[in-house]
Design a protein around this motif. Structure first.
Motif, PDB file in Angstrom:
ATOM      1  N   ILE A 160       0.632  -0.893  -0.162  1.00 36.69           N
ATOM      2  CA  ILE A 160      -0.026  -0.472  -0.018  1.00 36.69           C
ATOM      3  C   ILE A 160       0.532   1.540   0.230  1.00 36.69           C
ATOM      4  CG2 ILE A 160      -1.663   1.471   1.492  1.00 36.69           C
ATOM      5  CD1 ILE A 160      -3.231  -0.964   0.546  1.00 36.69           C
ATOM      6  N   LEU A 162       0.176   5.154   0.614  1.00 38.05           N
ATOM      7  CA  LEU A 162      -0.459   5.743   1.178  1.00 38.05           C
ATOM      8  C   LEU A 162      -0.436   7.368   0.248  1.00 38.05           C
ATOM      9  CD1 LEU A 162      -1.151   4.718   4.742  1.00 38.05           C
ATOM     10  CD2 LEU A 162      -2.981   4.972   3.529  1.00 38.05           C
ATOM     11  N   ASN A 163      -1.425   7.897  -0.420  1.00 36.70           N
ATOM     12  CA  ASN A 163      -1.373   9.210  -0.701  1.00 36.70           C
ATOM     13  C   ASN A 163       0.641   9.725  -1.238  1.00 36.70           C
ATOM     14  OD1 ASN A 163      -2.463  10.282   2.457  1.00 36.70           O
ATOM     15  ND2 ASN A 163      -3.318  10.680   0.296  1.00 36.70           N
ATOM     16  N   VAL A 186      -3.424   5.049  -2.118  1.00 36.95           N
ATOM     17  CA  VAL A 186      -4.647   4.504  -1.568  1.00 36.95           C
ATOM     18  C   VAL A 186      -4.969   6.374  -1.136  1.00 36.95           C
ATOM     19  CG1 VAL A 186      -5.993   4.002   0.557  1.00 36.95           C
ATOM     20  CG2 VAL A 186      -4.888   2.393  -0.469  1.00 36.95           C
ATOM     21  N   PRO A 199      -7.399  10.137   2.021  1.00 41.20           N
ATOM     22  CA  PRO A 199      -6.856   8.782   2.302  1.00 41.20           C
ATOM     23  C   PRO A 199      -8.369   8.165   2.636  1.00 41.20           C
ATOM     24  CG  PRO A 199      -5.161   8.329   3.288  1.00 41.20           C
ATOM     25  CD  PRO A 199      -6.002  10.313   3.901  1.00 41.20           C
ATOM     26  N   SER A 200      -9.140   8.766   3.254  1.00 39.81           N
ATOM     27  CA  SER A 200     -10.349   7.210   3.782  1.00 39.81           C
ATOM     28  C   SER A 200     -11.488   7.317   3.234  1.00 39.81           C
ATOM     29  CB  SER A 200     -10.865   8.551   4.642  1.00 39.81           C
ATOM     30  OG  SER A 200     -11.209   9.798   4.747  1.00 39.81           O
ATOM     31  N   LEU A 260     -10.774   1.349   5.770  1.00 38.76           N
ATOM     32  CA  LEU A 260     -10.170   2.954   5.591  1.00 38.76           C
ATOM     33  C   LEU A 260     -11.104   3.479   6.255  1.00 38.76           C
ATOM     34  CD1 LEU A 260     -10.208   3.031   1.535  1.00 38.76           C
ATOM     35  CD2 LEU A 260      -8.324   3.223   2.864  1.00 38.76           C
ATOM     36  N   GLN A 286      -2.887   9.552   8.329  1.00 45.01           N
ATOM     37  CA  GLN A 286      -2.397   7.768   7.808  1.00 45.01           C
ATOM     38  C   GLN A 286      -0.982   7.037   8.441  1.00 45.01           C
ATOM     39  OE1 GLN A 286       1.537   9.898   5.456  1.00 45.01           O
ATOM     40  NE2 GLN A 286       0.115  10.237   3.408  1.00 45.01           N
ATOM     41  N   LEU A 289      -4.179   4.539  10.008  1.00 46.02           N
ATOM     42  CA  LEU A 289      -4.630   4.012   8.390  1.00 46.02           C
ATOM     43  C   LEU A 289      -3.278   2.718   8.501  1.00 46.02           C
ATOM     44  CD1 LEU A 289      -6.191   6.170   6.366  1.00 46.02           C
ATOM     45  CD2 LEU A 289      -6.734   4.131   7.393  1.00 46.02           C
ATOM     46  N   ALA A 290      -2.037   3.081   8.484  1.00 46.47           N
ATOM     47  CA  ALA A 290      -1.372   2.206   8.661  1.00 46.47           C
ATOM     48  C   ALA A 290      -0.991   0.722   9.087  1.00 46.47           C
ATOM     49  CB  ALA A 290      -0.322   2.749   8.373  1.00 46.47           C
ATOM     50  N   ILE A 301       3.552  -0.870   3.362  1.00 51.80           N
ATOM     51  CA  ILE A 301       3.272  -0.169   3.919  1.00 51.80           C
ATOM     52  C   ILE A 301       3.619   1.382   3.933  1.00 51.80           C
ATOM     53  CG2 ILE A 301       1.526   1.327   5.008  1.00 51.80           C
ATOM     54  CD1 ILE A 301       1.005  -1.098   6.840  1.00 51.80           C
ATOM     55  N   LEU A 303       4.202   5.036   3.810  1.00 49.83           N
ATOM     56  CA  LEU A 303       3.487   6.593   4.610  1.00 49.83           C
ATOM     57  C   LEU A 303       4.635   7.735   3.857  1.00 49.83           C
ATOM     58  CD1 LEU A 303       3.358   7.615   7.213  1.00 49.83           C
ATOM     59  CD2 LEU A 303       2.444   5.669   7.338  1.00 49.83           C
TER      60      LEU A 303
END
Lengths: 446, 816
Positions: A160, A162-163, A186, A199-200, A260, A286, A289-290, A301, A303
């Motif tokens: 993943i 993130l952003n 994401v 990212p939600s 999410l 972030q 979520l991670a 992951i 971020l």
């Protein structure tokens, strides 16, 4: 293994909900054995875009304070750290007081001071820390880890990002590795600042027109069309990526919304990550979520946060950036620890290069690829430990030197992968993540 | 006056003593006051330079900010600082005036001649790039003029006809690469249509092509290419490539995101230029210096003015406080555009230091900067609290047929003028409220600010309406663009910092790049000369860079892979003879874009199959020698356009204006107050390109961010795209509309399915696929969730599931 139960529930619910014959997705990601037993089962990379100043944050240089104002070796004035350092924890690691929260975790941190890179510009240096190679399109480290270890949960992407920034596709690309190992983005950034996007939610995650059961039939048909095309095409990463993308998309429909959705997290939890504070909420989100992805079985992951390129206005801007990440990262460490996850999750905090000890204007620092600091925590590294060093001012790595390849080799080792054995045959040649380089920094292993 | 004479007298009597006294006075009274009241907003060190004014250096005081010198020694009324602290013109410090005693100190100090010990060192920026470095740099392959090498002939009749093929063939043989067979006619027809007009061929066109191809392949391809090059859709496909390079967008982006409502005229200009096959050198000259080119008609002049929007539509940080920084950013963006965008070399890094690799000294950057500093850039945006850099537009000299404004009657005009008067009054009332509130307590300042903003926006909106027609009510057209400005040379900025100016540099070009003997007449701003220098046949880069990009679009890979970097850190050409041949051909053929595209698509190399060959793949996995054509992902626009065409929803004609134009000058709010309607079924090139709010379909399929020039798009195939194809309403609705069309056309299911394959993939389904499609249809048709629907609905939705699957297939998205 902490995740078997959750994994079972996820898979079970997907299958039950859809009546889907999972065989059509038989070539999806699955978990593989590492080369040797290692503590780290997964990794969370926290990447600071723009190059964080090492001498103001984690690399304490007493001479920079003593000789502040004197001319440095490039002819400009040495600039002292913008804020005092303090010895934190039992280990007494010197860390800038810009990080009051993170400092509390000093005994978990393994500071790596001996970094250097051969790329002095941001985009190339960022590509370098992700793929090890700037000249050619090469798989990112995350894709190599996925190739080596596979995924623990087939219904979410194992890798993943993130952003990620626009145009940062190479940072999570699989290049010539099978495309199922590429990262899934994401959330997207706003105006180039990585942590700014929310990212939600994931767009188009639900079909409003027909049931998942019917959709699975449709997917079967798409899959057959694609496979037929692939048979004709042999080596074609683009076409096989499309095929993989449908398999992943289908599974994500049931798994992603739940991961999410952070609305059920307690107030206390949100506060732990700094989400209750506007200043730190973006990175906090972030980080939370991670953790949720980690818990759900994601393997790799990434971020991050941008805006660290402080040629000027260092005092204000670095202070602001640090306050945006301090609580979230500390919260992540606390939370992983209380869930018993820190011991087998490797946390890697990194940036693309460092900044000069001397200053053009006494409130800024230029690019310094010859010496910089990253750190690790959890996942089998020594805590409260400093490895390697730069010279008395922080210009150059002088001991415990880590090239980007060495660093990659070390991360892979911590994940149980031997970087020399992790090879992939492409165009008649065996490729590996570290080219022909890479020495593992064995001193930092627990 | 008495004061002054007294001081003069003192000065004469004892200059040294006086100077010392002045300094003492400054240190005792003035410096502390500046620190206390001014530095917070006007200090380089604090990096706050509101109004472009810095007060923490002598230089800053004398140069002043946007409204003029802060201090004119000895002259109170010319000193902006005096007028501000006395609340005469502006009001500084903004919250409350300084105490009277401090104001008196300033008065005394200014009249003393404003003695200030804070002398700034004189900055001279030295270069490490020597003449010899430049001479050596000119030896690099890309800095040498393209050279013709005779193409080696061969004994393969297919590959010996055209020079392009002979160059390619020679390299294939050299590298022991096998010849790849020709692609099938159904592959070729789809390839040609998407490559030349960006739309899929219709079943009729496929049929015609296939039939003719069997009879005479050569003439069929030739005729089809000819026909497609004449199509108005050619410009829509190829113009879009140029819009990527031009970082075309209809808003500023960055913080205060304001619209460019006249940008669409440039978009149409580009499309039209490609359709007319305007010579590329002329096309470039118009965009860089259209306002300076002599023309014989007003119509042509208008076209040239629109062309200069090229320089104006970059992203801009309107909230930037410092005018000098804002200007420097705009100039930097323009330099990057003309150097990297057109010549494939990055000069922009020489803004802060000598180029690290290519022999480009920092002074070369500022030689170019002078050209753009001597240029006024017009991009609109109305003034408001966060827009510190409002601008206007250029009024076009002729009536434009294509216009989004309706004519106005005399009564309309008088009515709207009344509205303007009213709005002006409102604005004054709102401003008065702020003034009156100063000495009051319990004031809702936010409300006051909101009222001012609202009334101001209202006023500018009405004014824009009035400006959109002449006194007879006929629409007036505007464009973005450039006009000559006051002539000036740029000063080299130490490390690129605007407050560290060094020596001046005469306007000029990059010394590394030929023609070397061209200079700028220092009585002109140099932009026209710049355009001529770039488009000179002696310039080794311009033609090469463009043919290389065209080759990439058609073959999937470029000859120089780093299409925006022909410098030392770029990649070498994999077939330089071929590249140089194309560049020379391009120039001798009057820089005809259609000509060079035609040359390439008629080659045998272009007709190669994209299929895998184990032997070749082992030798040349990256296809550096073009032994096959690369499989290419269709661009975002074409995927959407193809779906629209297939569903029958497309409006194929060119719309007038754009959604942004209809909104006029406004701000796009954080939540995207300007809602973008992508359901308007025009070709995608006509969708609004608002920075940070790109149409979601385009963004998902790798449309560029439009922040900087880019000739190459990233290609991703990811789960977000898969979800779009599976779940997005646009795709689902289009599939249903397609199904309805198919059903109307033929009642037989197998025929419906076959036609669906042809319109989507330009081929028939094989037996396995047909069975699979029927099965999917039945799955849907028989399912419980379809049972409540009417038979017709059931049929349409079931067939739609098949169509959607075809849209979603990798074959739909790729060219073989």
């Amino acid at each position: 293994m902490n995740f078997n139960r959750r994994q079972f529930i996820n898979l079970g619910s997907t299958a039950a909900l859809t009546g889907l014959n999972l065989n059509i997705f038989a070539n999806g990601q699955s978990s593989q054995k590492p080369h040797f037993n290692a503590r780290a089962k997964r990794i969370i990379v926290i990447n600071m875009g723009g190059a964080t100043s090492h001498v103001d944050t984690f690399d304490y240089k007493v001479n920079l304070i003593k000789k502040a104002g004197e001319r440095g070796k490039y002819g400009r004035k040495l600039m002292p750290p913008i804020k005092e350092f303090k010895r934190f924890g039992k280990s007494g690691l010197p860390i800038s007081t810009l990080f009051p929260e993170l400092g509390k975790h000093a005994d978990e941190l393994c500071l790596l001071h001996g970094h250097s890179t051969d790329q002095p510009n941001h985009p190339q240096a960022q590509t370098k820390i992700h793929t090890g190679n700037v000249q050619f399109a090469r798989p990112s480290l995350g894709a190599w880890v996925m190739y080596g270890l596979g995924s623990e949960n087939k219904s979410i992407p194992g890798f993943i990002s993130l952003n990620p920034g626009a145009g940062d596709g190479a940072h999570f690309s699989s290049a010539f590795l099978p495309s199922k190992y590429q990262g899934t983005a994401v959330g997207s950034p706003i105006r180039g600042n990585r942590a700014s996007g929310d990212p939600s939610s994931f767009p188009n995650i639900k079909n409003e027109s027909f049931s998942t059961k019917l959709q699975s039939k449709q997917l079967n048909f798409i899959s057959n069309l694609n496979k037929k095309k692939l048979q004709k095409d042999r080596y074609n990463p683009g076409v096989s990526a499309i095929q993989d993308s449908y398999e992943m998309a289908f599974r994500m429909q049931s798994s992603m919304p739940a991961i999410l959705d952070i609305s059920k997290e307690s107030k206390k939890m949100l506060s732990l990550y700094g989400i209750d504070n506007e200043n730190s909420s973006k990175v906090g989100r972030q980080c939370l979520l991670a953790r949720r992805f980690a818990e759900a079985g994601a393997r790799y992951i990434e971020l991050g946060h941008g805006g660290w390129d402080h040629h000027s206005n260092l005092k204000n801007d670095l202070t602001a950036r640090c306050s945006e990440i301090d609580k979230p990262i500390a919260g992540l460490l606390t939370d992983l620890k209380q869930r018993g996850l820190l011991k087998d999750t490797l946390i890697v905090w990194c940036t693309e290069f460092g900044r000069t000890p001397e200053s053009p204007n006494m409130d800024g620092r230029d690019h310094n690829p010859k010496g910089f600091t990253t750190w690790m925590a959890g996942g089998g590294v020594k805590g409260g430990f400093r490895y390697g060093a730069t010279d008395e001012f922080g210009y150059e790595a002088v001991s415990g030197r880590l090239s980007i390849h060495d660093w990659h080799a070390t991360i892979l080792h911590l994940m149980g992968l031997n970087h020399e054995k992790l090879t992939y045959k492409y165009a008649g040649r065996d490729f590996r993540p570290t080219d022909v380089y890479g020495d593992v920094a064995t001193d930092i292993l627990m | 006056m008495k004061y002054i004479s007294l001081i003069t007298a003192m000065l004469i009597s004892s200059p040294l003593l006086r100077a010392n006294e002045g300094i003492v006075f400054f240190e005792k009274k003035i410096r502390p006051a500046l620190e206390k009241y001014c530095y917070r907003c006007h200090s380089d060190k604090e990096n706050k330079v509101k109004g472009g004014l810095v007060l923490d250096s002598k230089h800053g005081l004398l140069v002043g900010g946007d409204s003029g010198p802060a201090i004119v020694p000895g002259k109170l009324d010319d000193s902006e600082l005096w007028l501000a602290i006395t609340y005469e013109v502006s009001e500084m410090p903004p919250k409350e005036p300084m105490p009277d005693s401090v104001i008196a100190d300033f008065k005394k100090w200014i009249l003393m001649g404003a003695p200030d010990p804070r002398e700034q060192e004189k900055i001279v920026v030295k270069s490490t790039v020597t003449r010899n470095d430049i001479r050596e740099g000119r030896e690099f392959w890309s800095m040498q003029k393209p050279k013709y090498s005779p193409s080696p002939s061969n004994n393969n009749s297919q590959w010996n006809q055209l020079e392009i093929d002979r160059y390619v063939y020679f390299h294939l043989q050299e590298n022991n690469l096998q010849i790849t067979p020709e692609a099938s006619s159904q592959t070729l027809v789809r390839r040609l249509y998407f490559d030349l007009i960006g739309l899929p061929p219709s079943p009729g066109e496929i049929n015609k092509f296939n039939t003719n191809y069997e009879k005479n392949a050569e003439s069929t391809i030739y005729n089809t290419v000819d026909e497609l090059l004449k199509s108005p859709h050619f410009g829509e496909k190829w113009g879009r490539h140029w819009l990527d390079i031009a970082r075309y967008a209809e808003s500023t982006g960055q913080g205060r995101n304001m619209t460019y409502p006249h940008a669409w005229r440039y978009r149409d200009y580009v499309i039209e230029s490609f359709n007319q096959d305007k010579p590329y050198d002329q096309f470039i000259r118009e965009q860089i210096a259209g306002d300076l080119i002599k023309t014989t008609s007003d119509q042509k002049w208008a076209e040239n003015l629109i062309a200069t929007s090229f320089l104006a539509m970059g992203s801009k940080a309107l909230p930037e406080d410092d005018q000098r920084k804002f200007n420097a950013e705009m100039v930097d963006e323009q330099i990057d555009l003309v150097t990297r965008g057109i010549m494939g070399i990055s000069v922009a890094c020489a803004r802060c230091h000598d180029h690290k690799f290519d022999a480009i000294p920092q002074s070369d950057y500022y030689a170019l900067a002078g050209i753009f500093q001597s240029t006024k850039t017009f991009y609109g945006t109305t003034p408001n609290a966060q827009n510190k850099h409002p601008s206007t537009h250029i009024k076009l000299p002729v009536y434009m047929e294509r216009n989004i404004t309706a004519p106005m009657s005399p009564s309309d005009i008088s009515q709207i003028k009344e509205q303007l008067t009213k709005a002006q009054e409102d604005m004054q009332v709102a401003r008065m409220a702020r003034r009156n509130s100063r000495n009051m307590q319990n004031v809702d300042n936010n409300q006051i600010q909101r009222d001012i903003a609202r009334s101001q926006n209202q006023y500018f909106a009405i004014q824009e309406k009035i400006n959109s027609v002449d006194s007879n009510g006929r629409p007036i057209a505007y464009c973005m663009g450039t006009q000559p400005g006051e002539l000036q040379n740029a000063k080299i900025l130490e490390r690129g910092e605007v407050h560290r100016p060094g020596q001046e540099v005469a306007r000029g070009f990059i010394k590394l790049v030929a023609p070397y003997d061209m200079t700028i007449n220092q009585s002109s701003n140099g932009r026209l000369e710049l355009a001529q220098w770039i488009t000179s046949k002696d310039n080794p880069l311009t033609a090469r860079v463009m043919v290389n990009r065209i080759w990439m679009k058609l073959m999937g890979q470029a000859i120089v892979r780093s299409t925006d970097n022909f410098g030392l850190t770029g990649t070498a050409p994999t077939n330089q003879e071929l590249l140089d041949f194309l560049a020379l051909k391009f120039m001798t053929n009057n820089w005809s874009l259609k000509g060079i595209i035609k040359n390439i698509v008629l080659s045998r190399a272009y007709r190669s199959s994209s299929e895998y060959n184990a032997n070749n793949f082992k030798i040349d996995p990256d296809n550096e020698q073009f032994w096959r054509i690369d499989k290419r992902r269709i661009e975002a626009e074409s995927i959407r356009d193809a779906i629209l065409q297939i569903s029958g929803e497309i409006i194929i004609s060119q719309p007038i204006g754009s959604q942004v134009a209809e909104k006029g000058q406004t701000t796009i709010g954080r939540a995207g107050q300007l809602t973008i309607d992508i359901s308007a079924p025009y070709r995608s090139i006509y969708l609004p390109v608002v920075r940070d709010f790109l149409p979601d379909f385009l963004k998902t399929f790798d449309f560029p961010e439009s922040m900087t020039t880019a000739s190459k798009r990233e290609i991703n195939n990811n789960a977000a795209q898969a979800l779009y194809m599976l779940n997005n309403d646009f795709v689902i609705t289009s599939s249903e509309l397609t199904a309805q069309r198919l059903i109307k056309h033929n009642s037989d299911l197998d025929k419906q399915i076959q036609t669906a394959f042809i319109i989507c993939l330009a081929r028939q389904a094989d037996s396995g696929e047909l069975i699979g499609a029927r099965q999917l249809y039945q799955n849907f048709y028989q399912s419980s969730e379809m049972r409540q629907k009417t038979t017709n609905e059931r049929k349409a939705k079931s067939l739609a599931a098949v169509v959607q699957a075809l849209f979603a297939s990798s074959e739909f998205r790729y060219l073989n």
